[in-house]
Enzyme design. Structure first.
Site, PDB file in Angstrom:
ATOM      1  N   GLU A 137      40.118  51.587  29.626  1.00  0.00           N
ATOM      2  CA  GLU A 137      40.251  51.533  31.160  1.00  0.00           C
ATOM      3  C   GLU A 137      41.107  52.553  31.486  1.00  0.00           C
ATOM      4  OE1 GLU A 137      41.876  48.205  33.240  1.00  0.00           O
ATOM      5  OE2 GLU A 137      40.095  48.170  34.636  1.00  0.00           O
ATOM      6  N   GLU A 143      41.409  37.294  35.698  1.00  0.00           N
ATOM      7  CA  GLU A 143      40.359  38.574  36.066  1.00  0.00           C
ATOM      8  C   GLU A 143      41.041  39.653  35.612  1.00  0.00           C
ATOM      9  OE1 GLU A 143      37.504  37.813  37.188  1.00  0.00           O
ATOM     10  OE2 GLU A 143      37.684  35.937  37.930  1.00  0.00           O
ATOM     11  N   CYS A 185      38.188  47.558  39.346  1.00  0.00           N
ATOM     12  CA  CYS A 185      38.067  46.969  37.960  1.00  0.00           C
ATOM     13  C   CYS A 185      36.561  47.061  37.699  1.00  0.00           C
ATOM     14  CB  CYS A 185      38.582  45.375  38.272  1.00  0.00           C
ATOM     15  SG  CYS A 185      37.580  44.771  39.185  1.00  0.00           S
ATOM     16  N   LYS A 214      52.396  35.860  44.269  1.00  0.00           N
ATOM     17  CA  LYS A 214      53.243  37.002  43.730  1.00  0.00           C
ATOM     18  C   LYS A 214      52.351  38.326  43.987  1.00  0.00           C
ATOM     19  CE  LYS A 214      54.620  39.512  40.927  1.00  0.00           C
ATOM     20  NZ  LYS A 214      54.641  41.134  41.382  1.00  0.00           N
TER      21      LYS A 214
HETATM   22  P1  NAD Z   1      49.085  44.643  36.252  1.00  0.00           P
HETATM   23  O1  NAD Z   1      48.838  43.557  35.044  1.00  0.00           O
HETATM   24  O2  NAD Z   1      50.057  45.517  35.814  1.00  0.00           O
HETATM   25  O3  NAD Z   1      49.718  43.815  37.432  1.00  0.00           O
HETATM   26  C1  NAD Z   1      49.250  42.800  38.094  1.00  0.00           C
HETATM   27  C2  NAD Z   1      50.225  41.726  38.825  1.00  0.00           C
HETATM   28  O4  NAD Z   1      51.004  41.197  37.702  1.00  0.00           O
HETATM   29  C3  NAD Z   1      51.193  42.392  39.712  1.00  0.00           C
HETATM   30  O5  NAD Z   1      51.728  41.364  40.637  1.00  0.00           O
HETATM   31  C4  NAD Z   1      52.481  42.391  38.662  1.00  0.00           C
HETATM   32  O6  NAD Z   1      53.921  42.486  39.204  1.00  0.00           O
HETATM   33  C5  NAD Z   1      52.299  41.088  37.842  1.00  0.00           C
HETATM   34  N1  NAD Z   1      53.091  41.148  36.548  1.00  0.00           N
HETATM   35  C6  NAD Z   1      53.666  42.020  35.818  1.00  0.00           C
HETATM   36  N2  NAD Z   1      54.162  41.629  34.701  1.00  0.00           N
HETATM   37  C7  NAD Z   1      54.035  40.304  34.569  1.00  0.00           C
HETATM   38  C8  NAD Z   1      54.648  39.102  33.929  1.00  0.00           C
HETATM   39  N3  NAD Z   1      55.112  39.260  32.713  1.00  0.00           N
HETATM   40  N4  NAD Z   1      54.343  37.946  34.400  1.00  0.00           N
HETATM   41  C9  NAD Z   1      53.695  37.812  35.403  1.00  0.00           C
HETATM   42  N5  NAD Z   1      53.197  38.802  36.312  1.00  0.00           N
HETATM   43  C10 NAD Z   1      53.622  39.627  35.814  1.00  0.00           C
HETATM   44  O7  NAD Z   1      47.767  45.322  36.867  1.00  0.00           O
HETATM   45  P2  NAD Z   1      47.726  46.354  37.989  1.00  0.00           P
HETATM   46  O8  NAD Z   1      48.232  47.728  37.594  1.00  0.00           O
HETATM   47  O9  NAD Z   1      48.629  45.896  39.264  1.00  0.00           O
HETATM   48  O10 NAD Z   1      45.935  46.068  38.344  1.00  0.00           O
HETATM   49  C11 NAD Z   1      45.329  47.041  37.739  1.00  0.00           C
HETATM   50  C12 NAD Z   1      44.663  46.082  36.630  1.00  0.00           C
HETATM   51  O11 NAD Z   1      44.044  45.095  37.348  1.00  0.00           O
HETATM   52  C13 NAD Z   1      43.534  46.865  36.245  1.00  0.00           C
HETATM   53  O12 NAD Z   1      43.392  46.512  34.668  1.00  0.00           O
HETATM   54  C14 NAD Z   1      42.108  46.521  36.786  1.00  0.00           C
HETATM   55  O13 NAD Z   1      41.131  46.357  36.097  1.00  0.00           O
HETATM   56  C15 NAD Z   1      42.791  44.779  36.922  1.00  0.00           C
HETATM   57  N6  NAD Z   1      41.782  44.379  37.948  1.00  0.00           N
HETATM   58  C16 NAD Z   1      40.739  43.411  37.613  1.00  0.00           C
HETATM   59  C17 NAD Z   1      40.025  42.573  38.700  1.00  0.00           C
HETATM   60  C18 NAD Z   1      39.235  41.665  38.318  1.00  0.00           C
HETATM   61  O14 NAD Z   1      38.828  41.036  39.274  1.00  0.00           O
HETATM   62  N7  NAD Z   1      38.759  41.634  37.127  1.00  0.00           N
HETATM   63  C19 NAD Z   1      40.364  43.263  39.963  1.00  0.00           C
HETATM   64  C20 NAD Z   1      41.239  44.026  40.279  1.00  0.00           C
HETATM   65  C21 NAD Z   1      42.074  44.731  39.457  1.00  0.00           C
END
Ligand code: NAD
Length: 487
Positions: A383, A255, A288, A180
């Site tokens: 963040e 992650e 991230c 997804k």
């Molecule tokens: P997000 O948590 O808003 O969304 C990530 C994913 O989760 C999307 O596909 C979204 O549709 C899905 N999602 C949202 N609600 C959900 C639910 N209730 N159930 C299941 N899936 C759901 O994050 P974002 O804004 O897309 O990404 C940014 C974040 O990701 C930042 O905090 C960043 O630090 C983190 N990030 C971490 C890493 C790592 O490897 N540690 C890498 C890249 C990004």
């Protein structure tokens, strides 16, 4: 809904990919390009019904894929890598158009690495030995059994790259997958489905569902047939997923975000330290791992700041498709609003903007450096996920380590120092999944990647990825009890 859209000359199917077929939804959502805000097209908007269909497809395909020989699985993974390599240009331009990250890094760094992820785990699978232990003549045989259908949920900042960190080891392990992608960058996941099908991956082994996490997420993560959930994204979403997964105690890999420090000691090569600091604006700060907290030893703080400002103000912000651009747009108007909110609140609390501190035209945020910030201020603790850095000074190692470790995160840390012994002392005391010394962002795929504290649960990379996607089994065989005829 129309089934295909053309993005920068590349045709992309906007429907789900379930059980080896394209599947539409009754409703759609609009995907926009962050470059100019233009609408790219209507994407299938999945919900519980699509989640159910995709998990069922993954469940049905699992026994066949799990029974496929390692050699055959590895062959198909290499064929997927070949397909990615053939389409690097297309994948790069679609990803850039969809998420706004630089075309040149997609072309030269990211997409080749996507292909490499598949090759790496194909080779890992072939090299996988076995472990046997002997206990009083009894053989203990350890095997890596495929776990089952996996739900993989990914963010928008490095969409295909982060998806393949999960898809490649899961497929190598013999698992089937429901991927997804994030709703703000849904396109390259659809292209990956095409590439995998062309490579001969059997129907149902990889499924891609599109949609808002809030609408399709729970149905995926609470599903009793799902054996693993791997999530990259934000901490609040991770909490929600962990709650949903608790119903079936489904194992999770998380992650998450970070607020990583860059520690600059007075003995560091200052030009190198400045380069490392300026690098934190990459991908418009939507990384991230970004070391967004610059911690600089007092005696060199002024000179460091002077050189930093000189370099940072020379960065060219603009269209990420241009070769000369250093910083592209931020992903979405909502993200821009969030970034600006953080900065405005920091300024209201007394922070000083050395550079930036405001939006630029369009979906762009000015590279920003804030000083005069307190350790417990929101801007230091939370963040931002935009091109916003803070600078604090310290005196001596103890204070540097105390400031560095004083957040709820623990994803990464970077240390700039010319003293090897200091580097060893300081890195040993830092709480972080990855620590770089006089460098940034380099990682061998065999090494673990992940976060401590609220930056994550578990690690990805090499054996850590592979073991997560397997049920490890120990089969203990007695030396006696065999039928004489068969020895
Ligand atoms: P997000 O948590 O808003 O969304 C990530 C994913 O989760 C999307 O596909 C979204 O549709 C899905 N999602 C949202 N609600 C959900 C639910 N209730 N159930 C299941 N899936 C759901 O994050 P974002 O804004 O897309 O990404 C940014 C974040 O990701 C930042 O905090 C960043 O630090 C983190 N990030 C971490 C890493 C790592 O490897 N540690 C890498 C890249 C990004």
């Amino acid at each position: 809904m129309s089934e295909n859209i053309t993005v920068a000359g590349v045709s992309v199917d906007t429907r789900h990919w379930i059980g080896g077929r394209r599947v539409a939804s009754t409703s759609t959502f609009t995907d926009h390009s962050p470059i100019d805000g233009s609408a790219l097209g209507e994407i299938a908007r999945g919900g519980p019904a699509e989640a159910e269909a995709a998990v069922a497809a993954a469940r049905d395909a699992f026994p066949g894929w799990a029974a496929t020989s390692r050699a055959e699985r590895a062959r198909i993974l290499h064929a997927i890598a070949d397909g990615v390599e053939k389409r690097i240009e297309e994948l790069a331009i679609v990803e850039t158009t969809d998420n706004g990250a630089l075309l040149r890094s997609h072309r030269r760094g990211v997409m080749p690495r996507v292909a490499h992820n598949f090759r790496f785990f194909a080779d890992w699978l072939l090299g996988l030995g076995h472990e046997d232990f002997d206990t009083r003549g009894h053989t203990n045989h350890v095997s890596w059994d495929p776990a089952g259908p996996c739900v993989l949920i990914t963010p928008w900042n490095a969409p295909l790259m982060l998806a393949t960190w999960k898809v490649a080891p899961a497929l190598a392990a013999g698992d089937t997958v429901v991927l997804k992608p994030a709703e703000w960058s849904p396109l390259t996941a659809s292209l990956l489905a095409d590439i995998a099908a062309e490579a001969g991956l059997p129907a149902g082994v990889l499924n891609v569902v599109q949609g808002y996490g809030s609408e399709i997420g729970d149905a995926l993560t609470s599903h009793p047939d799902v054996r693993r959930i791997s999530f990259t994204g934000s901490v609040p979403t991770a909490r929600r997923i962990a709650g949903s997964a608790a119903a079936n105690l489904t194992p999770l890999s998380l992650e998450l975000g970070g607020k990583s420090p860059l520690l600059v000691f007075a003995d560091a090569d200052l030009d190198l330290a400045v380069d490392l600091a300026v690098e934190q604006y990459d991908n418009a700060g939507q990384v991230c791992l970004a070391a967004t907290r610059l911690l600089v030893e007092e005696p060199v703080a002024e000179e460091f700041t002077r050189r930093f400002v000189e370099k940072a103000t020379a960065l060219r912000q603009g269209d990420p498709r241009e070769e000369s651009t250093d910083i592209g747009p931020n992903i979405h108007p909502r993200q821009l609003e969030k970034i600006d909110g953080f900065v405005r609140r920091a300024l209201a609390q007394g922070a000083r903007a050395v550079i930036g501190g405001h939006r630029n035209e369009g979906q762009y945020y000015a590279p920003t450096l804030l000083t005069d910030v307190a350790q417990d201020a929101e801007i230091v603790q939370e963040e931002v996920f935009g091109p916003v850095l803070t600078l604090q000074t310290f005196t001596g190692e103890d204070e540097a380590v105390r400031l560095a470790n004083d957040t709820r995160f623990g994803l990464a840390a970077t240390v700039a120092t010319g003293d090897r012994e200091r580097a060893e002392r300081v890195t040993a005391r830092l709480v972080a999944g990855t620590v770089w010394v006089n460098c940034f962002f380099v990682r061998d795929l065999q090494a673990p990647f992940g976060g401590s504290r609220q930056s994550g649960v578990g690690r990805e990379g090499g054996t850590w990825s592979f073991d997560f996607y397997c049920d490890l089994k120990n089969t203990v065989t007695a030396p006696k009890g065999w039928n004489q005829d068969h020895g």
